[in-house]
Every structure is written in structure tokens, then in C-alpha cells.
Write a protein that holds these residues in place. Structure first.
Motif, mmCIF file in Angstrom:
data_model
loop_
_atom_site.group_PDB
_atom_site.id
_atom_site.type_symbol
_atom_site.label_atom_id
_atom_site.label_comp_id
_atom_site.label_asym_id
_atom_site.label_seq_id
_atom_site.Cartn_x
_atom_site.Cartn_y
_atom_site.Cartn_z
ATOM 1 N N GLY A 182 -6.917 1.550 -6.758
ATOM 2 C CA GLY A 182 -6.970 2.777 -7.550
ATOM 3 C C GLY A 182 -5.869 3.768 -7.251
ATOM 4 N N ILE A 183 -4.947 3.412 -6.378
ATOM 5 C CA ILE A 183 -3.870 4.345 -6.023
ATOM 6 C C ILE A 183 -3.008 4.647 -7.250
ATOM 7 C CG2 ILE A 183 -2.345 2.458 -5.311
ATOM 8 C CD1 ILE A 183 -1.279 4.308 -3.111
ATOM 9 N N THR A 184 -2.645 5.908 -7.431
ATOM 10 C CA THR A 184 -1.843 6.330 -8.583
ATOM 11 C C THR A 184 -0.359 6.147 -8.281
ATOM 12 O OG1 THR A 184 -1.611 8.608 -7.820
ATOM 13 C CG2 THR A 184 -3.588 8.071 -9.118
ATOM 14 N N PRO A 185 0.502 6.168 -9.317
ATOM 15 C CA PRO A 185 1.941 6.066 -9.057
ATOM 16 C C PRO A 185 2.453 7.163 -8.131
ATOM 17 C CG PRO A 185 1.490 5.682 -11.386
ATOM 18 C CD PRO A 185 0.197 6.132 -10.765
ATOM 19 N N GLU A 186 1.933 8.377 -8.285
ATOM 20 C CA GLU A 186 2.370 9.482 -7.426
ATOM 21 C C GLU A 186 1.956 9.238 -5.972
ATOM 22 O OE1 GLU A 186 0.661 9.808 -10.222
ATOM 23 O OE2 GLU A 186 2.207 10.595 -11.568
ATOM 24 N N GLN A 187 0.727 8.749 -5.786
ATOM 25 C CA GLN A 187 0.261 8.458 -4.428
ATOM 26 C C GLN A 187 1.044 7.300 -3.819
ATOM 27 O OE1 GLN A 187 -3.829 7.775 -5.510
ATOM 28 N NE2 GLN A 187 -4.505 9.795 -4.808
ATOM 29 N N SER A 188 1.386 6.321 -4.649
ATOM 30 C CA SER A 188 2.167 5.185 -4.160
ATOM 31 C C SER A 188 3.550 5.647 -3.701
ATOM 32 C CB SER A 188 2.293 4.130 -5.265
ATOM 33 O OG SER A 188 3.049 3.026 -4.835
ATOM 34 N N TYR A 189 4.163 6.530 -4.471
ATOM 35 C CA TYR A 189 5.475 7.086 -4.098
ATOM 36 C C TYR A 189 5.384 7.797 -2.751
ATOM 37 C CZ TYR A 189 9.801 9.839 -4.559
ATOM 38 O OH TYR A 189 11.034 10.404 -4.345
ATOM 39 N N SER A 190 4.364 8.617 -2.609
ATOM 40 C CA SER A 190 4.196 9.375 -1.361
ATOM 41 C C SER A 190 3.939 8.458 -0.174
ATOM 42 C CB SER A 190 3.042 10.373 -1.501
ATOM 43 O OG SER A 190 3.309 11.310 -2.531
ATOM 44 N N ALA A 191 3.169 7.381 -0.419
ATOM 45 C CA ALA A 191 2.827 6.469 0.675
ATOM 46 C C ALA A 191 4.047 5.714 1.184
ATOM 47 C CB ALA A 191 1.765 5.477 0.209
ATOM 48 N N MET A 192 5.093 5.586 0.361
ATOM 49 C CA MET A 192 6.294 4.867 0.772
ATOM 50 C C MET A 192 7.187 5.690 1.692
ATOM 51 S SD MET A 192 7.546 2.945 -2.720
ATOM 52 C CE MET A 192 8.951 2.165 -1.905
ATOM 53 N N LEU A 193 7.124 7.006 1.600
ATOM 54 C CA LEU A 193 8.127 7.861 2.228
ATOM 55 C C LEU A 193 8.317 7.567 3.711
ATOM 56 C CD1 LEU A 193 7.293 11.248 0.459
ATOM 57 C CD2 LEU A 193 9.115 9.610 -0.092
ATOM 58 N N ASP A 194 7.210 7.481 4.464
ATOM 59 C CA ASP A 194 7.307 7.291 5.912
ATOM 60 C C ASP A 194 7.032 5.859 6.342
ATOM 61 O OD1 ASP A 194 7.886 10.010 6.319
ATOM 62 O OD2 ASP A 194 5.756 10.531 6.264
#
Length: 364
Positions: A182-194
Motif C-alpha cells: 500500500g505504499i504510495t509513490p511519495e512514500q516510496s520516494y522518501s523511503a529511498m533517500l537514506d
């Protein structure tokens, strides 16, 4: 029609002979292929759809010069030349497309095609006159590996991206495990950062996605990571059962069964932690051999059983569709009924041909 056809447009991810025009599989019933797309050919390779309108080719017609000889052989009822099968270096599925499977080639082509005019001095992934010089002496080819070392000492261009397609899949798997589908595209982007880039990681060190890429550069890989998460299969129940049996999944042992250019079955293995590599390999080979034997028996049974072949059915559907395209009277409704009956196996080719002969079509 006797004019000579020019070869299909170039792509570094096409594996069809670049010196010929190739016959594209399919019919007007299924719509016209998109110009610039990388699609299967009659000789079971991949070629780029040209920009000019496609022309129908029939086995009993006078064929234009410049067609691929293997495609013509297939059109006339011959067999496709055997090609070596190996694991795809990207997704590890078995493929006869020179070490890079059709799906991976199509994905890479779709990303490369819009930028083809931006390549200075020729395509860096092509070899021959239009790209990096190759010592083979042939015209430009696109098997992604030079036939022999460049006599001038020039090396193939390296992918400028600091990550690989395998890194994208690894990051998608990590996010799916941590956050669910259920992760959204915005959450996926944020999860990649670190998160660390898998292929560049050394224990707990190595660059993260935000360190290797600027914010605008991160958009494309973030989209590529989120896309497979949306369509990921729910294997939670399998995971719980494997854990209960104390079995560990293996990413190195996979059997994929392909139908044309797409897989239609895949077997993943999980082993007891103490099982050695030799025993694991023997088990996988045994299962694969059993599947090969079973599929060979099915093929033999299909040959022995009389009936309409898939090619006969689709050839007839194509014939009906080509007549239906310009029909303006009630004949088209009868033809639609024939298509439906064929698709539902409610009639045979012989019966449908007899009915088709009695239908009168109106044309504009």
C-alpha cells in the motif's frame, strides 16, 4: 510488390538481424504495433517497428526483397533456427535472446528510444559503423557485447547510472517487505533517500540513493521502484509456511518456463539451512528434468491428436477481421458471431469457413 525493404530501425536492444526487414507477428484484429516499439518477429527475435505504415505479407504472395530469410521460412511453414538458451543477466530467467531476455530488452529499449537522438557520435551501446568500432567487420549490430576486441583499443561505453536494474528490484523488495504493497509513490520516494544502493554497499557503508543522485535524478528510479510494488504478488502465506518449516528461500535457484517471450510459470526453491550447494543444485536439476520430460510428452500428445491448431484458428480470425474492418451491413454481425464462436471453441475452422463463404459484406 517487388521493391526492396529497408532494415528495421536500429536499437541496441534489438537482437534481430540488422541487415533485413523482419516480419512482425500478429494481425490487424489485434491492432497495429506502435512505431518505435520493440516487438517479437516471425523468426522469434526482437526488432523495432518502423515509422512507415506496415504492409501485409502472405506466404503465397510475391514477397519484397530485403525480408529476413528466417522470417520467410517461418511464414512458409518452416522452423525457427535453434538458438542457445542461457539465464538473463538481469532477471536470471532462461532466454534465447543472447543473455538478455525479451522483457528486459523491451524495458531498456523503451527507456532508450526517446533519447536516441541525443547520443553524440553514434549510439554508445551499438557496435559497428554507427557506434563503437568492432573488429567483426559486420554492419552495426546490437547484441550488447562486441564480437571481438576493438582493434583501436576503444572500450564500450559504461552505463552512466550509478545503479543497476538489479538495484531497483532490490530496493522494491526492501520497501515491499518493510512497508507493504500500500505504499504510495511519495512514500516510496522518501523511503529511498537514506537507503543504500545494493550493488555499491559494503556492509554498512556505501552511498545512499540521495547521495548518489540529485532530487530531480531520483524521480525516474523512484518510479521504477514503485511500479513493481503496486503489482507485487501476495506471498505472505508462503513466507509464514516457509518460516514454520525452517526453510530459507534461495534467489539463486529458480526455474522459469516461458511461452514465447513471456514466462507462464516459475518455480522458486527454499532449502533447509544445512543443505549443501551440491545437493541443492542436484535437486533443482532433477525437478527441471522432470518438467522437460512432462512438457515433451504433452507436445507429443498434441501432435497425435487431430483438431484445429492455434495457428489455423488465428489465421481464420485474421481473415474474418480483415473483411469485417470495412463491412457496413448485417454481414459484420454474423462475422462477429463467428469470431466469438471460434474464441469459445463452439465451432471448428471448417464449419466457420463454410459460414464465412456464405456471408455477403457491404463495403463503403
Amino acid at each position: 510488390m517487388t521493391d526492396r525493404l529497408t532494415p528495421n530501425p536500429h536499437s541496441p536492444y534489438a537482437d534481430a538481424d540488422p541487415n533485413h526487414r523482419h516480419v512482425i507477428s500478429g494481425s490487424s484484429f489485434f491492432g497495429n504495433p506502435t512505431p518505435g516499439g520493440l516487438i517479437p518477429t516471425a523468426c522469434e527475435c526482437l526488432a523495432v517497428v518502423p515509422e512507415e505504415p506496415l504492409r501485409d505479407a502472405y506466404e503465397d504472395a510475391t514477397l519484397p526483397a530485403g525480408l529476413c530469410p528466417d522470417c520467410v521460412t517461418v511464414m512458409q511453414g518452416g522452423d525457427v533456427p535453434a538458438r542457445p538458451v542461457a539465464n538473463c543477466r538481469e532477471c536470471e530467467s532462461l532466454t534465447a535472446h543472447d543473455g538478455l531476455c525479451a522483457l528486459c530488452r523491451q524495458e531498456k529499449h523503451d527507456a532508450w528510444w526517446p533519447t536516441r537522438g541525443e547520443q553524440p557520435g553514434g549510439d554508445p551501446l551499438a557496435y559497428g559503423p554507427t557506434g563503437i568500432p568492432c573488429g567483426c567487420g559486420k554492419d552495426a549490430h546490437s547484441n550488447l557485447v562486441p564480437c571481438q576486441p576493438d582493434p583501436a583499443g576503444e572500450q564500450p561505453a559504461v552505463d552512466p547510472r550509478p545503479y543497476t536494474d538489479a538495484d531497483l528490484r532490490a530496493e522494491a523488495a526492501r520497501q515491499l517487505s518493510a512497508h507493504g504493497p500500500g505504499i504510495t509513490p511519495e512514500q516510496s520516494y522518501s523511503a529511498m533517500l537514506d537507503a543504500h544502493i545494493a550493488s555499491l554497499r559494503d556492509e554498512d557503508s556505501g552511498p545512499t540513493w540521495s547521495q548518489a543522485l540529485s532530487a530531480p535524478e531520483l524521480n525516474a528510479p523512484a518510479d521504477a521502484v514503485h511500479a513493481p510494488i503496486k503489482g507485487a504478488a501476495d506471498v505472505a502465506d508462503w513466507g509464514v509456511r516457509l518460516g514454520a518449516d525452517e526453510l530459507t528461500p534461495s534467489n539463486e535457484h529458480v526455474i522459469t518456463i516461458n511461452a514465447g517471450v513471456r514466462p507462464f510459470a516459475r518455480i522458486h526453491f527454499a532449502f533447509a539451512p544445512g543443505m549443501d550447494e551440491e545437493m541443492r543444485t542436484a535437486l533443482v536439476k532433477g525437478v527441471g528434468g522432470t518438467i522437460d520430460d512432462a512438457l515433451a510428452e504433452v507436445d507429443e500428445e498434441d501432435v497425435d491428436e487431430p483438431g484445429d491448431s492455434d495457428s489455423d484458428v488465428f489465421d481464420l480470425i485474421s481473415d474474418i477481421a480483415s473483411r469485417l474492418r470495412d463491412a457496413t451491413d448485417s454481414g459484420e454481425y454474423h462475422a462477429v458471431g463467428l469470431i466469438y464462436d471460434l474464441a469459445m471453441s463452439r465451432t471448428t475452422c471448417a464449419e466457420a469457413r463454410a459460414e464465412l463463404a456464405d456471408i455477403e459484406f457491404g463495403h463503403v
